[in-house]
Each structure stands twice: as structure tokens, then as C-alpha cells.
Design a protein around this motif. Structure first.
Motif, PDB file in Angstrom:
ATOM      1  N   HIS A 237       0.828  -1.208   0.000  1.00  0.00           N
ATOM      2  CA  HIS A 237       0.000   0.000   0.000  1.00  0.00           C
ATOM      3  C   HIS A 237       0.858   1.251   0.000  1.00  0.00           C
ATOM      4  O   HIS A 237       0.663   2.157   0.806  1.00  0.00           O
ATOM      5  CB  HIS A 237      -0.969   0.003   1.181  1.00  0.00           C
ATOM      6  CG  HIS A 237      -2.276   0.645   0.810  1.00  0.00           C
ATOM      7  ND1 HIS A 237      -2.782   1.737   1.450  1.00  0.00           N
ATOM      8  CD2 HIS A 237      -3.148   0.350  -0.171  1.00  0.00           C
ATOM      9  CE1 HIS A 237      -3.916   2.097   0.897  1.00  0.00           C
ATOM     10  NE2 HIS A 237      -4.168   1.267  -0.092  1.00  0.00           N
ATOM     11  N   ARG A 305     -12.738   7.073  18.385  1.00  0.00           N
ATOM     12  CA  ARG A 305     -12.594   7.001  16.929  1.00  0.00           C
ATOM     13  C   ARG A 305     -13.413   5.826  16.410  1.00  0.00           C
ATOM     14  O   ARG A 305     -13.581   4.820  17.096  1.00  0.00           O
ATOM     15  CB  ARG A 305     -11.124   6.814  16.535  1.00  0.00           C
ATOM     16  CG  ARG A 305     -10.318   8.084  16.741  1.00  0.00           C
ATOM     17  CD  ARG A 305      -9.191   8.210  15.769  1.00  0.00           C
ATOM     18  NE  ARG A 305      -8.724   9.600  15.737  1.00  0.00           N
ATOM     19  CZ  ARG A 305      -7.865  10.050  14.847  1.00  0.00           C
ATOM     20  NH1 ARG A 305      -7.370   9.246  13.915  1.00  0.00           N
ATOM     21  NH2 ARG A 305      -7.497  11.312  14.852  1.00  0.00           N
ATOM     22  N   HIS A 311      -8.879   7.281   6.419  1.00  0.00           N
ATOM     23  CA  HIS A 311      -7.615   6.894   5.786  1.00  0.00           C
ATOM     24  C   HIS A 311      -6.843   8.149   5.428  1.00  0.00           C
ATOM     25  O   HIS A 311      -7.409   9.153   5.044  1.00  0.00           O
ATOM     26  CB  HIS A 311      -7.863   6.060   4.516  1.00  0.00           C
ATOM     27  CG  HIS A 311      -6.688   5.240   4.119  1.00  0.00           C
ATOM     28  ND1 HIS A 311      -5.662   5.755   3.381  1.00  0.00           N
ATOM     29  CD2 HIS A 311      -6.363   3.951   4.392  1.00  0.00           C
ATOM     30  CE1 HIS A 311      -4.761   4.805   3.187  1.00  0.00           C
ATOM     31  NE2 HIS A 311      -5.147   3.712   3.790  1.00  0.00           N
ATOM     32  N   ARG A 320     -10.309  -1.631  -1.548  1.00  0.00           N
ATOM     33  CA  ARG A 320     -10.146  -2.963  -0.932  1.00  0.00           C
ATOM     34  C   ARG A 320     -11.389  -3.324  -0.111  1.00  0.00           C
ATOM     35  O   ARG A 320     -11.794  -4.473  -0.049  1.00  0.00           O
ATOM     36  CB  ARG A 320      -8.898  -2.963  -0.062  1.00  0.00           C
ATOM     37  CG  ARG A 320      -7.616  -2.644  -0.824  1.00  0.00           C
ATOM     38  CD  ARG A 320      -6.470  -2.380   0.102  1.00  0.00           C
ATOM     39  NE  ARG A 320      -6.691  -1.200   0.929  1.00  0.00           N
ATOM     40  CZ  ARG A 320      -5.835  -0.794   1.858  1.00  0.00           C
ATOM     41  NH1 ARG A 320      -4.700  -1.480   2.072  1.00  0.00           N
ATOM     42  NH2 ARG A 320      -6.082   0.282   2.584  1.00  0.00           N
TER      43      ARG A 320
HETATM   44  C1  SDX Z   1      -4.413   0.969   7.588  1.00  0.00           C
HETATM   45  O1  SDX Z   1      -1.503   4.214   5.331  1.00  0.00           O
HETATM   46  C2  SDX Z   1      -2.018   3.130   4.857  1.00  0.00           C
HETATM   47  O2  SDX Z   1      -2.032   2.895   3.719  1.00  0.00           O
HETATM   48  C3  SDX Z   1      -2.546   2.167   5.927  1.00  0.00           C
HETATM   49  C4  SDX Z   1      -3.254   0.945   5.402  1.00  0.00           C
HETATM   50  C5  SDX Z   1      -2.332   0.012   4.651  1.00  0.00           C
HETATM   51  O3  SDX Z   1      -2.833  -0.774   3.835  1.00  0.00           O
HETATM   52  O4  SDX Z   1      -1.122  -0.010   4.993  1.00  0.00           O
HETATM   53  O5  SDX Z   1      -4.316   1.330   4.541  1.00  0.00           O
HETATM   54  C6  SDX Z   1      -3.831   0.128   6.536  1.00  0.00           C
HETATM   55  O6  SDX Z   1      -3.705   1.333   8.504  1.00  0.00           O
HETATM   56  C7  SDX Z   1      -5.849   1.390   7.451  1.00  0.00           C
HETATM   57  C8  SDX Z   1      -6.284   2.372   8.586  1.00  0.00           C
HETATM   58  C9  SDX Z   1      -6.668   1.516   9.802  1.00  0.00           C
HETATM   59  N1  SDX Z   1      -6.870   2.378  10.959  1.00  0.00           N
HETATM   60  C10 SDX Z   1      -8.084   2.619  11.450  1.00  0.00           C
HETATM   61  O7  SDX Z   1      -9.116   2.219  10.923  1.00  0.00           O
HETATM   62  C11 SDX Z   1      -8.089   3.444  12.744  1.00  0.00           C
HETATM   63  C12 SDX Z   1      -9.148   4.526  12.661  1.00  0.00           C
HETATM   64  N2  SDX Z   1      -8.762   5.506  11.630  1.00  0.00           N
HETATM   65  C13 SDX Z   1      -7.998   6.613  12.041  1.00  0.00           C
HETATM   66  O8  SDX Z   1      -7.359   6.643  13.250  1.00  0.00           O
HETATM   67  C14 SDX Z   1      -7.478   7.504  10.936  1.00  0.00           C
HETATM   68  O9  SDX Z   1      -8.479   7.653  10.015  1.00  0.00           O
HETATM   69  C15 SDX Z   1      -6.206   7.082  10.254  1.00  0.00           C
HETATM   70  C16 SDX Z   1      -5.110   6.813  11.226  1.00  0.00           C
HETATM   71  C17 SDX Z   1      -6.437   5.875   9.430  1.00  0.00           C
HETATM   72  C18 SDX Z   1      -5.768   8.214   9.318  1.00  0.00           C
HETATM   73  O10 SDX Z   1      -5.527   9.289  10.132  1.00  0.00           O
HETATM   74  P1  SDX Z   1      -5.005  10.684   9.520  1.00  0.00           P
HETATM   75  O11 SDX Z   1      -5.018  10.696   8.060  1.00  0.00           O
HETATM   76  O12 SDX Z   1      -3.745  11.022  10.219  1.00  0.00           O
HETATM   77  O13 SDX Z   1      -6.164  11.633   9.956  1.00  0.00           O
HETATM   78  P2  SDX Z   1      -6.200  12.379  11.325  1.00  0.00           P
HETATM   79  O14 SDX Z   1      -5.929  11.378  12.414  1.00  0.00           O
HETATM   80  O15 SDX Z   1      -5.338  13.581  11.232  1.00  0.00           O
HETATM   81  O16 SDX Z   1      -7.734  12.780  11.387  1.00  0.00           O
HETATM   82  C19 SDX Z   1      -8.205  13.852  10.568  1.00  0.00           C
HETATM   83  C20 SDX Z   1      -9.535  14.243  11.195  1.00  0.00           C
HETATM   84  C21 SDX Z   1      -9.436  14.429  12.707  1.00  0.00           C
HETATM   85  O17 SDX Z   1     -10.470  15.299  13.068  1.00  0.00           O
HETATM   86  P3  SDX Z   1     -10.087  16.832  13.454  1.00  0.00           P
HETATM   87  O18 SDX Z   1      -9.052  16.714  14.584  1.00  0.00           O
HETATM   88  O19 SDX Z   1      -9.482  17.419  12.194  1.00  0.00           O
HETATM   89  O20 SDX Z   1     -11.384  17.433  13.895  1.00  0.00           O
HETATM   90  O21 SDX Z   1     -10.478  13.166  11.016  1.00  0.00           O
HETATM   91  C22 SDX Z   1     -10.821  12.621  12.295  1.00  0.00           C
HETATM   92  C23 SDX Z   1      -9.768  13.073  13.267  1.00  0.00           C
HETATM   93  O22 SDX Z   1     -10.294  13.155  14.569  1.00  0.00           O
HETATM   94  N3  SDX Z   1     -10.765  11.180  12.163  1.00  0.00           N
HETATM   95  C24 SDX Z   1     -11.619  10.353  12.748  1.00  0.00           C
HETATM   96  C25 SDX Z   1     -11.244   9.078  12.312  1.00  0.00           C
HETATM   97  N4  SDX Z   1     -10.184   9.177  11.495  1.00  0.00           N
HETATM   98  C26 SDX Z   1      -9.893  10.481  11.413  1.00  0.00           C
HETATM   99  N5  SDX Z   1     -12.638  10.586  13.584  1.00  0.00           N
HETATM  100  C27 SDX Z   1     -13.307   9.472  13.984  1.00  0.00           C
HETATM  101  N6  SDX Z   1     -13.024   8.212  13.603  1.00  0.00           N
HETATM  102  C28 SDX Z   1     -12.007   7.984  12.766  1.00  0.00           C
HETATM  103  N7  SDX Z   1     -11.729   6.740  12.381  1.00  0.00           N
END
Ligand code: SDX
Length: 435
Positions: A237, A305, A311, A320
Motif C-alpha cells: 500500500h 474514533r 484513511h 479494498r
Molecule cells: C491501515 O496508510 C495506509 O495505507 C494504511 C493501510 C495500509 O494498507 O497499509 O491502509 C492500513 O492502517 C488502514 C487504517 C486503519 N486504521 C483505522 O481504521 C483506525 C481509525 N482511523 C484513524 O485513526 C485515521 O483515520 C487514520 C489513522 C487511518 C488516518 O488518520 P489521519 O489521516 O492522520 O487523519 P487524522 O488522524 O489527522 O484525522 C483527521 C480528522 C481528525 O479530526 P479533526 O481533529 O481534524 O477534527 O479526522 C478525524 C480526526 O479526529 N478522524 C476520525 C477518524 N479518522 C480520522 N474521527 C473518527 N473516527 C475515525 N476513524
């Protein structure tokens, strides 16, 4: 790089000095080191670019995986993930990621046989695994045993010896299912089930996981194929967190086993590959469809969260996740429907209709549905990130190899913006200072 080398450039004025600079634009990017020429005087180190978590920084040039987050595009070496998941096996995709082209019939047979010949691990590794507590998380065992493998192959340090490097790439792909299954068997107090090289790559993993007293384990073909597709979907990825770690450790010329152990440690995190485990615990905690609105309300209040959503790159949908939903229905035909699927579907439906999630561009990612499938297939929730690591191994190795062979690259060593105290002195002799 200066403009006379390139037709496209940024023209920037430093308002501190009034000087104007031309910063060359190449492949849609500026070279961060070109900023260093922007100074206020000879004593000035020059400008740095500040980008915590690398939100807008390309760390490398790569030909392995292409993602378009807005259009939901994912391609391995140019091939769309949808076609690879439909028409290829995981080992074919692993070959593609590492060699840049799909194997022909003879190449695939040789590749498959080579992998099959390296599925066993040294018997001493079993003693190492036996040393873990029964409740040890299998991902912690995997991180440790991957690193331990480096001590069995000291020539893996010869990373620029092509034959040796390729032999250890094969060993890691071949042995990670064995390490993973042995970690599971240890946790459940079961005897280790050895590899059966008559079986396919996914079939052999299922054999090592589930074989009981039968003379020969026979995997269910539908589950064998479903697992193959899930491994394909996780194979690479681009520059995700664990791939970045794999490259950074590799940039110090560490062997591939130590680099893979570090990458697995990064994947273990709940924001990364540990999310599929967190999703299942979240769904189980919600319990019923009726509780979904309250859970989403807590997410919108910022209390928690929504695991499996969001993402860094995909701001529309994760391709996916769409494929995994199809795989889920095929698995449930064999295993019976996972009741948590109803909770997941209701949660997805409500979230996609809710302005908060739409405005925050939060859509299901690869981890949202994968855990439901894994659970239906009988895997303990702790094994979910381990399954992710098995799939990601070829991608990590392709990224690692591309990085160590890239003439642009050298040891990863970012700069910093120092915000600590200015120089200060101890004053009285250390001995007289009060503790
Ligand atoms: C994988 O990078 C890759 O390619 C990873 C992956 C791979 O194949 O290798 O795709 C695999 O890791 C998938 C992601 C799995 N993780 C989760 O599902 C955990 C929940 N998701 C998040 O924690 C988050 O969305 C991330 C870590 C995936 C991405 O985070 P970013 O891009 O750093 O975004 P951020 O944390 O800066 O959030 C931006 C905003 C924030 O709000 P504000 O502070 O701006 O008000 O979006 C919000 C966050 O609070 N937000 C969420 C959220 N994800 C982001 N709010 C609630 N639930 C969520 N899941």
C-alpha cells in the motif's frame, strides 16, 4: 536544483531579505534541499520544510504501488487491485510486486516450488516460541520471531549480494505463515502442525492453523480462495507507516529479517494494522444494531474514533473494502453469517448518510470488514494483525529492496526544529547540587 535545469519552477520571495529564488519543480514536487539556499545570512543554516507525520512529503520514488485516494484507485505495478484479486493468486501477486512483472508459467512454477521448499523453520525457534506466556499476543511473538530469524541467517547481512538477498526474501515470504501459525498453536496449547507442501500457500497456512488428528488436512476451497484474496488485498500500500519503517530500517543496511520485524511492530499499532482487531472489539462492544446510533454519537462528540473508518490517502472509498464485502458473502456461505455483520452494515449505512462522516471524509477502510471475515473463518481476534502481516510481507520486501537499491537514497535521518532550552550551565559543581 536551479531553474536553468528545469522549465517549471516556483518563484519565491523571501520577505526577510527581499531576495527572489527559483525553486525547480520536478515530477510535481520540489526538492526540499533546494530550500536550504534561502537564508538570511551566511550564518543561517537555510530553510527546512516542516512536515510532522509526512502529510505532504514524498520520501522516495517508487514504481511498486499507485494509489489515487480521491478516485479510489489502487494498482500494484500498474495492475488494478480488482483484476489481481479476481484473476491471480497471492503468490503471483507477491512475484509481481518483487519482480515488477507477472510470472510466466515456468517462472510461477519455480517461484511456487522455491517458496514451498522454505516453509519450515529451525527447530530452535519452537523453543523460542515456547518461552512466551500462553496469553502472549501472537503479534508480539511474530515481531520477536521475525527478528530471531536474523540470527539463523547471518549471511542475510550481505544485502547487496543479489542471490543472497533474493534467497532471504523468499525465506521471509515462505516462513511468515509458519511463524504465525506456530504462535497461534502455542497460545492454545496445541502441538505445532508442520507445513504440508502439497497444499497452496493459503491452504498450507490453514493446515498449520487448524490441523487436528486427521492424517492430512484438507482446506475448504472457498475459504482457501477467500484467504488468498484477502492476502492479495493486503500485499502492499505504497508508503504506509510500516512500509516507511521497513525502508528506514533498511536504509541503515539492516538485514531483511530485522527490517521486517520493525515493520511488523509498526503494523501492530491500532491506528494501522491493529485496526482490524480493534474493529471487532468495537463491533462486539456495540453488540446490536439498536446501539449503533449511540456509538456514532460518541464518535461525533470526539470521545472515540470509529475504528475501520478513515484513511490518510483514501478520501472517498478504499477499493479494498468493496472487494472484501464480496469476499465476506462467499465466506459466510460456508461458515454461516457472522451476526456482527449486521452491526457493521448498519454502522456503515448510518455513517455514510451522516454529514459529520461525509465532511470528515470518513469511509470504511480495508480493516472494517476484514475482521468480520477472519472471525467467521475461526481466527481469534488477536490473529487479525498477524494475517495482515502475512499479506503485507511481499510489499514490505519490495519496498525494502527498492529502497536499498535506489541511488537517490541514503540512511534516513530527518532534521528537526529545535524548541528546547538555549545553552545553560550547571553553575555550582555537580556534587554540590541538591538532587
Ligand atoms: C491501515 O496508510 C495506509 O495505507 C494504511 C493501510 C495500509 O494498507 O497499509 O491502509 C492500513 O492502517 C488502514 C487504517 C486503519 N486504521 C483505522 O481504521 C483506525 C481509525 N482511523 C484513524 O485513526 C485515521 O483515520 C487514520 C489513522 C487511518 C488516518 O488518520 P489521519 O489521516 O492522520 O487523519 P487524522 O488522524 O489527522 O484525522 C483527521 C480528522 C481528525 O479530526 P479533526 O481533529 O481534524 O477534527 O479526522 C478525524 C480526526 O479526529 N478522524 C476520525 C477518524 N479518522 C480520522 N474521527 C473518527 N473516527 C475515525 N476513524
Amino acid at each position: 536544483m536551479t531553474t536553468n535545469e528545469h522549465t517549471e519552477a516556483l518563484k519565491v520571495t523571501d520577505t526577510r531579505t527581499g531576495r527572489i529564488y527559483d525553486i525547480g519543480i520536478v515530477d510535481g514536487a520540489v526538492h526540499a534541499t533546494d530550500l536550504r539556499q534561502i537564508k538570511t545570512g551566511n550564518e543561517d543554516f537555510g530553510l527546512l520544510s516542516y512536515d510532522p507525520a509526512f502529510l505532504n512529503t514524498a520520501s522516495c520514488r517508487s514504481a511498486i504501488t499507485y494509489i489515487d485516494g480521491d478516485r479510489g484507485i489502487l494498482r500494484y505495478r500498474g495492475y488494478p487491485i480488482e483484476e489481481l484479486a479476481e484473476q491471480c493468486s497471492f503468490l503471483e501477486v507477491a512475484y509481481l510486486l518483487l519482480h515488477g512483472e507477472l510470472a510466466d508459467k515456468a517462472e510461477l512454477e519455480e517461484w511456487t516450488d522455491t517458496i514451498r521448499n522454505h516453509t519450515f523453520i529451525h527447530e530452535s525457534i519452537k523453543k523460542f516460541i515456547d518461552g512466551f506466556h500462553p496469553d502472549a499476543h501472537p503479534m508480539g511473538i511474530l515481531v520477536s520471531t521475525l527478528a530471531a530469524l536474523s540470527t539463523f541467517y547471518p549471511d542475510a547481512k550481505e544485502i547487496f549480494d543479489d542471490d543472497r538477498r533474493k534467497s532471504h526474501i523468499v525465506r521471509l515470504i515462505a516462513k511468515i505463515p509458519t511463524l504465525a501459525a506456530f504462535a497461534h498453536r502455542h497460545a492454545f496449547g496445541l502441538p505445532y502442525a508442520y507445513p504440508d507442501d502439497d497444499l497452496s500457500y493459503p491452504g498450507n497456512f490453514l493446515n498449520m492453523m487448524w490441523k487436528a488428528t486427521e492424517l492430512k488436512y484438507r482446506p475448504d476451497p472457498a475459504l482457501e480462495r477467500a484467504l488468498d484474496v484477502l492476502l492479495i488485498l493486503h500485499a502492499d500500500h505504497e508508503q504506509n507507516c510500516s512500509a516507511n519503517v521497513m525502508r528506514a530500517v533498511g536504509s541503515a543496511h539492516s538485514d531483511p529479517y530485522s527490517s521486517a520485524s520493525a515493520a511488523a511492530a509498526a503494523l501492530y499499532g491500532p491506528l494501522h494494522g491493529g485496526a482490524n482487531e480493534a474493529v471487532l472489539k468495537m463491533l462486539a462492544g456495540i453488540g446490536t444494531v439498536e446501539n449503533v446510533p449511540d456509538h456514532l454519537a460518541r464518535v461525533k462528540r470526539g470521545e472515540i474514533r470509529l475504528m475501520g473508518f478513515g484513511h490518510r490517502v483514501y478520501k472517498n472509498f478504499d477499493p479494498r473494502a468493496k472487494i472484501i464485502k464480496r469476499v465476506a458473502s462467499e465466506v459466510f456461505e460456508v461458515t454461516g453469517r457472522n451476526p456482527l455483520l449486521d452491526v457493521a452494515l448498519e454502522l456503515e449505512k448510518r455513517a455514510l448518510e451522516d454529514p459529520y462522516f461525509v465532511e470528515h471524509k470518513l469511509y470504511p477502510n480495508v480493516d472494517f470488514y476484514s475482521g468480520i471475515i477472519y472471525q467467521a473463518m475461526g481466527f481469534p481476534v488477536e490473529m487479525f494483525p498477524v494475517l495482515f502481516a502475512i499479506g503485507r510481507m511481499p510489499g514490505w520486501l519490495a519496498q525494502w529492496e527498492e529502497g536499498i537499491l535506489d541511488p537517490d537514497q541514503k540512511i534516513s535521518r530527518p532534521r528537526q526544529l529545535y524548541v528546547g532550552p538555549e545553552e545553560r550551565h550547571l553553575g555550582l559543581a555537580a556534587s554540590s547540587r541538591s538532587r
